[in-house]
Design a protein around this motif. Structure first.
Motif, mmCIF file in Angstrom:
data_model
loop_
_atom_site.group_PDB
_atom_site.id
_atom_site.type_symbol
_atom_site.label_atom_id
_atom_site.label_comp_id
_atom_site.label_asym_id
_atom_site.label_seq_id
_atom_site.Cartn_x
_atom_site.Cartn_y
_atom_site.Cartn_z
ATOM 1 N N ARG A 18 0.840 -1.212 0.000
ATOM 2 C CA ARG A 18 0.000 0.000 0.000
ATOM 3 C C ARG A 18 0.871 1.258 0.000
ATOM 4 N NH1 ARG A 18 -2.364 3.697 -1.162
ATOM 5 N NH2 ARG A 18 -4.169 4.634 -0.201
ATOM 6 N N ILE A 19 1.994 1.207 0.718
ATOM 7 C CA ILE A 19 2.932 2.339 0.698
ATOM 8 C C ILE A 19 3.510 2.487 -0.708
ATOM 9 C CG2 ILE A 19 5.161 3.181 1.559
ATOM 10 C CD1 ILE A 19 4.428 1.841 4.269
ATOM 11 N N ALA A 20 3.909 1.379 -1.320
ATOM 12 C CA ALA A 20 4.455 1.408 -2.683
ATOM 13 C C ALA A 20 3.436 1.993 -3.654
ATOM 14 C CB ALA A 20 4.864 0.004 -3.115
ATOM 15 N N GLN A 21 2.178 1.631 -3.491
ATOM 16 C CA GLN A 21 1.116 2.145 -4.351
ATOM 17 C C GLN A 21 0.987 3.664 -4.192
ATOM 18 O OE1 GLN A 21 -0.342 -0.373 -6.241
ATOM 19 N NE2 GLN A 21 -1.076 1.328 -7.437
ATOM 20 N N THR A 22 1.106 4.136 -2.959
ATOM 21 C CA THR A 22 1.021 5.575 -2.700
ATOM 22 C C THR A 22 2.188 6.309 -3.351
ATOM 23 O OG1 THR A 22 -0.170 5.182 -0.636
ATOM 24 C CG2 THR A 22 0.903 7.329 -0.865
ATOM 25 N N VAL A 23 3.384 5.747 -3.247
ATOM 26 C CA VAL A 23 4.564 6.346 -3.893
ATOM 27 C C VAL A 23 4.321 6.436 -5.398
ATOM 28 C CG1 VAL A 23 7.014 5.982 -4.439
ATOM 29 C CG2 VAL A 23 6.194 5.639 -2.092
ATOM 30 N N ALA A 24 3.846 5.361 -6.003
ATOM 31 C CA ALA A 24 3.601 5.354 -7.447
ATOM 32 C C ALA A 24 2.520 6.365 -7.825
ATOM 33 C CB ALA A 24 3.206 3.955 -7.904
ATOM 34 N N ASP A 25 1.483 6.490 -7.026
ATOM 35 C CA ASP A 25 0.419 7.459 -7.308
ATOM 36 C C ASP A 25 0.972 8.886 -7.346
ATOM 37 O OD1 ASP A 25 -1.428 5.388 -7.412
ATOM 38 O OD2 ASP A 25 -2.254 5.785 -5.407
ATOM 39 N N ARG A 115 20.056 6.984 -3.614
ATOM 40 C CA ARG A 115 19.862 8.429 -3.455
ATOM 41 C C ARG A 115 19.149 8.802 -2.168
ATOM 42 N NH1 ARG A 115 20.719 11.381 -8.129
ATOM 43 N NH2 ARG A 115 21.503 10.066 -9.783
ATOM 44 N N GLY A 116 18.408 7.878 -1.592
ATOM 45 C CA GLY A 116 17.721 8.206 -0.353
ATOM 46 C C GLY A 116 17.038 6.996 0.238
ATOM 47 N N HIS A 117 16.787 7.093 1.534
ATOM 48 C CA HIS A 117 16.072 6.048 2.272
ATOM 49 C C HIS A 117 15.226 6.720 3.330
ATOM 50 C CE1 HIS A 117 15.432 3.439 5.755
ATOM 51 N NE2 HIS A 117 15.252 2.496 4.847
ATOM 52 N N VAL A 118 14.079 6.117 3.594
ATOM 53 C CA VAL A 118 13.224 6.572 4.677
ATOM 54 C C VAL A 118 12.556 5.346 5.300
ATOM 55 C CG1 VAL A 118 11.183 6.943 3.214
ATOM 56 C CG2 VAL A 118 11.433 8.250 5.326
ATOM 57 N N THR A 119 12.324 5.432 6.599
ATOM 58 C CA THR A 119 11.573 4.391 7.294
ATOM 59 C C THR A 119 10.215 4.959 7.676
ATOM 60 O OG1 THR A 119 13.576 3.374 8.188
ATOM 61 C CG2 THR A 119 11.509 2.833 9.284
ATOM 62 N N PHE A 120 9.161 4.286 7.218
ATOM 63 C CA PHE A 120 7.795 4.658 7.556
ATOM 64 C C PHE A 120 7.268 3.709 8.625
ATOM 65 C CE2 PHE A 120 8.050 5.813 2.938
ATOM 66 C CZ PHE A 120 7.998 7.188 3.112
ATOM 67 N N GLY A 121 6.277 4.171 9.359
ATOM 68 C CA GLY A 121 5.619 3.302 10.328
ATOM 69 C C GLY A 121 4.973 2.131 9.616
ATOM 70 N N ASN A 153 4.829 13.097 0.902
ATOM 71 C CA ASN A 153 5.868 14.134 0.926
ATOM 72 C C ASN A 153 7.202 13.563 0.426
ATOM 73 O OD1 ASN A 153 6.821 16.801 1.584
ATOM 74 N ND2 ASN A 153 7.845 15.871 3.342
ATOM 75 N N TRP A 154 7.567 12.388 0.915
ATOM 76 C CA TRP A 154 8.818 11.752 0.487
ATOM 77 C C TRP A 154 8.772 11.449 -1.010
ATOM 78 C CZ3 TRP A 154 10.114 6.753 -1.298
ATOM 79 C CH2 TRP A 154 11.495 6.489 -1.351
ATOM 80 N N ALA A 155 7.649 10.895 -1.470
ATOM 81 C CA ALA A 155 7.512 10.553 -2.889
ATOM 82 C C ALA A 155 7.554 11.807 -3.765
ATOM 83 C CB ALA A 155 6.219 9.782 -3.120
ATOM 84 N N THR A 156 7.035 12.916 -3.261
ATOM 85 C CA THR A 156 7.109 14.183 -3.996
ATOM 86 C C THR A 156 8.566 14.599 -4.178
ATOM 87 O OG1 THR A 156 4.934 14.883 -3.227
ATOM 88 C CG2 THR A 156 6.435 16.628 -3.951
ATOM 89 N N GLY A 157 9.384 14.392 -3.153
ATOM 90 C CA GLY A 157 10.817 14.674 -3.267
ATOM 91 C C GLY A 157 11.484 13.798 -4.310
ATOM 92 N N VAL A 158 11.114 12.526 -4.366
ATOM 93 C CA VAL A 158 11.653 11.620 -5.385
ATOM 94 C C VAL A 158 11.242 12.123 -6.773
ATOM 95 C CG1 VAL A 158 11.550 9.269 -6.326
ATOM 96 C CG2 VAL A 158 11.748 9.618 -3.849
ATOM 97 N N ALA A 159 9.971 12.504 -6.912
ATOM 98 C CA ALA A 159 9.484 12.999 -8.205
ATOM 99 C C ALA A 159 10.241 14.256 -8.636
ATOM 100 C CB ALA A 159 7.986 13.284 -8.120
ATOM 101 N N LYS A 160 10.527 15.147 -7.692
ATOM 102 C CA LYS A 160 11.273 16.369 -8.029
ATOM 103 C C LYS A 160 12.688 16.022 -8.489
ATOM 104 C CE LYS A 160 8.708 19.593 -5.176
ATOM 105 N NZ LYS A 160 8.634 20.341 -3.946
#
Length: 168
Positions: A18-25, A115-121, A153-160
């Motif tokens: 579900r997190i992956a789906q949100t990143v892709a969206d 290029r980056g890593h983040v840990t989500f709950g 927010n994190w995915a927006t940074g990846v997109a930028k």
């Protein structure tokens, strides 16, 4: 030129998926073609200009499918922009502070110049499979600690970053 990004994930109960789906969206909203696939089913990275890999955390280790994906495709990953994310803490700590990658993920990041890593709950709710999951839930330690605003927010940074690369 169209950018194609793979968002591969290792997920047991669907929370990390579900997190992956949100990143892709979010990537799609930014005009990037993004495909979400379970890491274990990916056989070829040639169609993708960049890759995001996510894995659930279990006992301090990334999901086996995410680990195997990185090992199996390390040559191709070394020639693409790559980002990692982890999901796992079953408490609010991931929303309160930056949680560093677990040692195995950190080693892979160094080898691949990630290029980056983040840990989500994480999320563990009734119906989760496995003996350990049942024990955690029985002890009242489950719940949904995913912060979708932080994920977006994190995915927006990846997109930028991807957008900046496309305009070079």
């Amino acid at each position: 030129m169209e950018q194609r990004v793979l968002v591969a994930h290792g997920s047991t109960s669907g929370s990390t998926e579900r997190i992956a789906q949100t990143v892709a969206d979010v990537l799609r909203t930014a005009g990037i073609t993004a495909e979400v696939r379970p890491a274990r089913f990916v056989t070829d990275l040639d169609p993708y200009e960049a890759v995001v890999v996510g894995g659930a955390l279990y006992a301090g280790r990334w999901h086996k499918d995410a680990r195997r994906f990185v090992r199996r495709h390390r040559g191709a990953l070394a020639h693409r922009p790559v980002w990692f994310f982890s999901s796992g803490p079953l408490d609010p700590t991931a929303s309160q502070r930056d949680i560093p990658p677990v040692p195995g993920v950190e080693r892979a990041m160094a080898r691949l110049a990630v290029r980056g890593h983040v840990t989500f709950g994480g999320c563990l709710t009734e119906g989760a499979r496995g003996r350990i999951a049942h024990m955690i839930l029985r002890d009242g330690k489950g719940g949904d600690f995913r912060d979708f605003a932080a994920i977006e927010n994190w995915a927006t940074g990846v997109a930028k970053e991807l957008g900046a690369m496309a305009h070079r």
